[in-house]
Design a protein around this motif. Sequence first.
Motif, PDB file in Angstrom:
ATOM      1  N   GLU A 138       0.836  -1.210   0.000  1.00  0.00           N
ATOM      2  CA  GLU A 138       0.000   0.000   0.000  1.00  0.00           C
ATOM      3  C   GLU A 138       0.871   1.260   0.000  1.00  0.00           C
ATOM      4  O   GLU A 138       0.584   2.231  -0.701  1.00  0.00           O
ATOM      5  N   HIS A 139       1.967   1.230   0.773  1.00  0.00           N
ATOM      6  CA  HIS A 139       2.868   2.380   0.806  1.00  0.00           C
ATOM      7  C   HIS A 139       3.511   2.607  -0.560  1.00  0.00           C
ATOM      8  O   HIS A 139       3.607   3.754  -1.042  1.00  0.00           O
ATOM      9  N   ARG A 141       2.321   1.668  -3.422  1.00  0.00           N
ATOM     10  CA  ARG A 141       1.300   2.128  -4.370  1.00  0.00           C
ATOM     11  C   ARG A 141       1.019   3.613  -4.185  1.00  0.00           C
ATOM     12  O   ARG A 141       0.891   4.371  -5.159  1.00  0.00           O
ATOM     13  N   GLN A 142       0.949   4.063  -2.930  1.00  0.00           N
ATOM     14  CA  GLN A 142       0.709   5.483  -2.673  1.00  0.00           C
ATOM     15  C   GLN A 142       1.865   6.338  -3.193  1.00  0.00           C
ATOM     16  O   GLN A 142       1.666   7.406  -3.784  1.00  0.00           O
TER      17      GLN A 142
END
Length: 339
Positions: A138-139, A141-142
């Motif tokens: 998620e990190h 992707r952000q």
Amino acid sequence: MLLLFIALPAMLSAQEHPRRLSQEELARLRDSVEKSREDSALAAQRTAASRQQEEQRRQEQLAQQAWDPHAAHDEQIPVSAPAPGMFEAFLGGFQSEVDKQRQQDAQQQRFLDDLRRQADAVHRQRQQEQERQRLADEHARQQLLARRRGQQQTMPDAAGGTGRPGQQATTTTEAMSAPQQAARAREERLRVDAGAERQRQQQLREQQQADQAEWERRRAADEAAADDRQRNEEQRRLAAAQAVQQAEHNLKATFRGAAVTCPGGGKDMLYLRTSSPPKTGCDVSFEARCPGTTAGNGAYFSQTNYIGASCGFGDNIRIGTMDCPADQVSIRMLQASCG
């Protein structure tokens, strides 16, 4: 117990070199330990009960011999007093077996508790790793989305931009952090995997279409073969029916018969005399008439399994008595059934 000792070295080795156990392996190990525990307990109970029953029968026999002098005299068994302390020794042995079984049960329970704790630890560790991986993805992707938004905002247009595009791309790639590069690599792998999956799905659809076409071809061939068989069978039945009809027609068309008297058959009793028919074995019916008698008002007679001839040679078909001499009787075949 044997399964327990076999599994114990593997568990000790697993403690020195941790390995993740799957749910199926843990369930299978628990089942084997539970079964070994149940078998050990059942064997100990059976042994203790057998010993208790044997000792009880021996004590009863000794007591009967001690208190029944007649039985002792009849069976000539010397009467002796029970050995002192025997029952106490039996109770002590039984208690020892019970204590030993309890120790084994406690040891197995500790082993199962250790297995449960290890399984729980492995499960928690796996969940933690999955959560860390999810947070890292998620990190990344952000960061990838933020980088793309930054590139879109800072990218100069084609007319007023300064600098060389190749130099800008190189600088942007060099400025990427390790998580961003890892995210780009994962994105590339996902794109390659998606392309491979699309190709596999396409091949699968093509194979399914080919299989469907082959199935339809075989079904059409089977239906055509079934239609051919049905058509041939229908033609065979039709040919057989036509052959029967033709045989019946020929039998009636070629019939020639006359009324005669047979030796020993009676002076006025008439019989049918014919030549050999073109087909034998049919069921036939006739009408015999005297001159002046209209058709349908004569004498009717029939014969099954018709083979022709008369008076003991072949068929012996009796017409009966008529109002005219035999040489004036006319005979015609009415029906013939050869089916």
